[in-house]
Write a protein that holds these residues in place. Sequence first.
Motif, mmCIF file in Angstrom:
data_model
loop_
_atom_site.group_PDB
_atom_site.id
_atom_site.type_symbol
_atom_site.label_atom_id
_atom_site.label_comp_id
_atom_site.label_asym_id
_atom_site.label_seq_id
_atom_site.Cartn_x
_atom_site.Cartn_y
_atom_site.Cartn_z
ATOM 1 N N PRO A 28 0.821 -1.216 0.000
ATOM 2 C CA PRO A 28 0.000 0.000 0.000
ATOM 3 C C PRO A 28 0.856 1.268 0.000
ATOM 4 O O PRO A 28 1.966 1.281 0.528
ATOM 5 N N TYR A 29 0.308 2.320 -0.586
ATOM 6 C CA TYR A 29 1.022 3.596 -0.584
ATOM 7 C C TYR A 29 0.029 4.753 -0.617
ATOM 8 O O TYR A 29 -1.143 4.591 -0.957
ATOM 9 N N VAL A 30 0.523 5.930 -0.246
ATOM 10 C CA VAL A 30 -0.234 7.173 -0.273
ATOM 11 C C VAL A 30 0.620 8.209 -0.991
ATOM 12 O O VAL A 30 1.840 8.263 -0.783
ATOM 13 N N ILE A 31 -0.006 9.009 -1.855
ATOM 14 C CA ILE A 31 0.712 10.062 -2.567
ATOM 15 C C ILE A 31 0.545 11.373 -1.797
ATOM 16 O O ILE A 31 -0.570 11.745 -1.422
ATOM 17 N N LEU A 32 1.640 12.067 -1.585
ATOM 18 C CA LEU A 32 1.651 13.277 -0.768
ATOM 19 C C LEU A 32 2.072 14.488 -1.584
ATOM 20 O O LEU A 32 3.108 14.466 -2.256
ATOM 21 N N ASP A 91 -4.894 3.208 7.346
ATOM 22 C CA ASP A 91 -6.227 2.798 6.928
ATOM 23 C C ASP A 91 -6.170 2.012 5.621
ATOM 24 O O ASP A 91 -6.891 1.020 5.442
ATOM 25 N N ARG A 92 -5.309 2.430 4.712
ATOM 26 C CA ARG A 92 -5.147 1.707 3.438
ATOM 27 C C ARG A 92 -4.585 0.308 3.682
ATOM 28 O O ARG A 92 -4.990 -0.658 3.016
ATOM 29 N N ILE A 93 -3.645 0.173 4.624
ATOM 30 C CA ILE A 93 -3.079 -1.146 4.944
ATOM 31 C C ILE A 93 -4.172 -2.076 5.471
ATOM 32 O O ILE A 93 -4.234 -3.258 5.116
ATOM 33 N N GLN A 94 -5.055 -1.535 6.308
ATOM 34 C CA GLN A 94 -6.115 -2.342 6.912
ATOM 35 C C GLN A 94 -7.283 -2.568 5.955
ATOM 36 O O GLN A 94 -8.012 -3.566 6.079
ATOM 37 N N ARG A 108 -10.587 -0.492 -0.402
ATOM 38 C CA ARG A 108 -11.523 0.637 -0.357
ATOM 39 C C ARG A 108 -11.244 1.619 -1.491
ATOM 40 O O ARG A 108 -10.156 1.629 -2.089
ATOM 41 N N GLU A 109 -12.219 2.474 -1.787
ATOM 42 C CA GLU A 109 -12.069 3.465 -2.849
ATOM 43 C C GLU A 109 -10.991 4.482 -2.467
ATOM 44 O O GLU A 109 -10.838 4.836 -1.293
ATOM 45 N N HIS A 110 -10.261 4.946 -3.476
ATOM 46 C CA HIS A 110 -9.279 5.988 -3.214
ATOM 47 C C HIS A 110 -9.982 7.311 -2.928
ATOM 48 O O HIS A 110 -11.148 7.503 -3.282
ATOM 49 N N GLN A 111 -9.256 8.228 -2.293
ATOM 50 C CA GLN A 111 -9.853 9.514 -1.939
ATOM 51 C C GLN A 111 -8.788 10.599 -1.900
ATOM 52 O O GLN A 111 -7.635 10.343 -1.560
ATOM 53 N N ASP A 112 -9.186 11.824 -2.268
ATOM 54 C CA ASP A 112 -8.320 12.990 -2.116
ATOM 55 C C ASP A 112 -8.613 13.644 -0.775
ATOM 56 O O ASP A 112 -9.782 13.836 -0.416
ATOM 57 N N TYR A 113 -7.571 14.001 -0.052
ATOM 58 C CA TYR A 113 -7.708 14.663 1.244
ATOM 59 C C TYR A 113 -7.009 16.022 1.148
ATOM 60 O O TYR A 113 -5.773 16.094 1.090
ATOM 61 N N LEU A 114 -7.795 17.103 1.090
ATOM 62 C CA LEU A 114 -7.251 18.446 0.950
ATOM 63 C C LEU A 114 -7.506 19.239 2.229
ATOM 64 O O LEU A 114 -8.620 19.235 2.753
#
Length: 348
Positions: A149-153, A312-315, A319-325
């Motif tokens: 899993p990964y998150v883009i920052l 949360d992505r690891i667990q 789930r659907e991806h989401q943008d967090y601004l």
Amino acid sequence: MASTIRDVAKAANVSVSTVSLVLRGKKCRIADPTRQRILEAAEQLNYIPNQIAVSLVTKKTRTIGLIYSDMLNPFYAELAVGLERSAQARGYSLLICNCDNNVERCIQNISLLQSRCIDGFVLQPPASINANPEHLMALHRQLQNCSIPYVILDCAIHDVFHDYVAADHRLGGQLVAEYLVSLGHRNIGCITGNVTDYATQHRLEGFRKVLAAHNIPFTEDQVYYGQYLIECGYLGANELFRKDVTAIFAFSDLIAIGVQKAASEHKISIPQDLSLVGYNDSLYANLCPVPLTTIHQPIELLGNRSFEILMDRIQNPNREHQDYLYPPALIQRASCTVPRPGPICLLT
């Protein structure tokens, strides 16, 4: 010789499996006195769990990675601090990889982190990633084949739809424009970061939108497209001074430092002759010769939230991806005032 889990079990007069359950914090029907005896034995023996052995059992290393583009940029350094603090608080280790704004190194670092069997990683790609189609395609392939899993920052990647965490750059541009317009400025220059960078594009869009709403003309002559570097602020300022601007929106505090240097050489007073707004509210902003009005990004919060979203992505891998601004804020200091009455007099 280091103590083992068997040493702890012997000292506490319990089984190895019982020690394992207690030290891993698992919910189990073990009496509190026994639990306390185990913890005291582990402390007295200075027992340190063998993380490799634990990982073989749990399939988790409790290690995450961070790949970021420029470790010398104070903005990214603060992001790393926020992420590391959150990871440490949850018992995770952090491996940091710097790619020096090089896409090939970014791809290599993803492979490196996968080989270390980490639980997930946060990716802050180089700002130039969307400029080169070949580099973009290579990164696409690497991420499509990524097994963790990964998150883009901060820096969005074109056509990669994944969990994304950033400040609201469009709103940041709007805040700058509204503030300068409220002071009476009508001829405002911009010195941007890389033109293909997501943050650059959205800051400029927000800025243009407000000027259009106030019927204030804004042309390409008022924009110097550069990079998030002091040198670009210096070069861009020398160009914009000749356009008789009364204010400059620098797309980073580093750029603003370059503007102040150019202004000093030309004996242009900030803010009497030229108003200046930066971006990021870095450690340098309040240390400039003229304390810098700037946009504050919630940098540590972005690092914190990146960790939480990665967990949360690891667990929940499907789930659907989401943008967090997250909203930025304007910090007013001494570098802005009402526009000067006449043109700038440049020293030759």
